[in-house]
Write a protein that holds these residues in place. Structure first.
Motif, mmCIF file in Angstrom:
data_model
loop_
_atom_site.group_PDB
_atom_site.id
_atom_site.type_symbol
_atom_site.label_atom_id
_atom_site.label_comp_id
_atom_site.label_asym_id
_atom_site.label_seq_id
_atom_site.Cartn_x
_atom_site.Cartn_y
_atom_site.Cartn_z
ATOM 1 N N LYS A 30 -16.364 48.031 18.737
ATOM 2 C CA LYS A 30 -17.323 47.182 18.886
ATOM 3 C C LYS A 30 -17.416 46.272 20.107
ATOM 4 O O LYS A 30 -18.416 45.983 20.587
ATOM 5 C CB LYS A 30 -17.186 46.327 17.583
ATOM 6 N N PRO A 34 -20.469 48.937 22.507
ATOM 7 C CA PRO A 34 -21.501 48.460 21.760
ATOM 8 C C PRO A 34 -22.593 49.426 21.369
ATOM 9 O O PRO A 34 -22.874 49.334 20.249
ATOM 10 C CB PRO A 34 -22.377 47.388 22.432
ATOM 11 N N ILE A 35 -22.903 50.637 22.050
ATOM 12 C CA ILE A 35 -23.689 51.456 21.673
ATOM 13 C C ILE A 35 -23.131 52.062 20.357
ATOM 14 O O ILE A 35 -23.781 52.485 19.569
ATOM 15 C CB ILE A 35 -24.101 52.455 22.958
ATOM 16 N N ALA A 37 -20.985 51.079 18.314
ATOM 17 C CA ALA A 37 -20.752 50.256 17.195
ATOM 18 C C ALA A 37 -22.221 50.076 16.577
ATOM 19 O O ALA A 37 -22.302 50.118 15.323
ATOM 20 C CB ALA A 37 -20.667 48.708 17.552
ATOM 21 N N ARG A 38 -23.379 50.547 17.056
ATOM 22 C CA ARG A 38 -24.611 50.461 16.249
ATOM 23 C C ARG A 38 -24.537 51.719 15.410
ATOM 24 O O ARG A 38 -25.503 51.737 14.503
ATOM 25 C CB ARG A 38 -25.772 50.777 17.369
ATOM 26 N N ARG A 39 -23.813 52.627 15.493
ATOM 27 C CA ARG A 39 -23.847 53.972 14.503
ATOM 28 C C ARG A 39 -22.436 53.515 13.594
ATOM 29 O O ARG A 39 -22.140 54.847 13.459
ATOM 30 C CB ARG A 39 -23.851 55.022 15.485
ATOM 31 N N SER A 40 -22.304 52.583 13.289
ATOM 32 C CA SER A 40 -20.964 52.394 12.671
ATOM 33 C C SER A 40 -21.085 53.242 11.348
ATOM 34 O O SER A 40 -20.203 53.716 10.687
ATOM 35 C CB SER A 40 -20.659 51.027 12.246
#
Length: 83
Positions: A30, A34-35, A37-40
């Motif tokens: 995260k 960060p990219i 993290a958007r698909r967690s």
């Protein structure tokens, strides 16, 4: 950084003897990626799927990975005559 995709997990299970995969912990990616993290939610599904295949996912913090890599190349491994 993240667990392998579903197709790769299938390949790993079918054609290799790998039973443990090391990847970054969700907290680490995260901050580092960060990219990702958007698909967690997608990544969570991969972790569940890996478990159903009998593949363990071990999560490591970024600092643990760096510490491990540095320990492999510690000064004690360097001999005086090595260049």
């Amino acid at each position: 950084a993240e667990p392998p995709c579903m197709q790769c997990l299938n390949f790993i299970r079918r054609y290799t003897a790998i039973s443990i995969i090391y990847c970054l912990s969700p907290e680490s990616y995260k901050t580092e990626y960060p990219i990702i993290a958007r698909r967690s939610e997608e990544i969570l599904c991969r972790r569940v799927y890996a478990k159903s295949l009998g593949i363990s996912i071990i999560e490591l913090d970024r600092e643990e990975i760096i510490e491990y890599e540095l320990s492999k190349h510690s000064e004690t491994d360097i001999r005086p005559n090595q260049i």
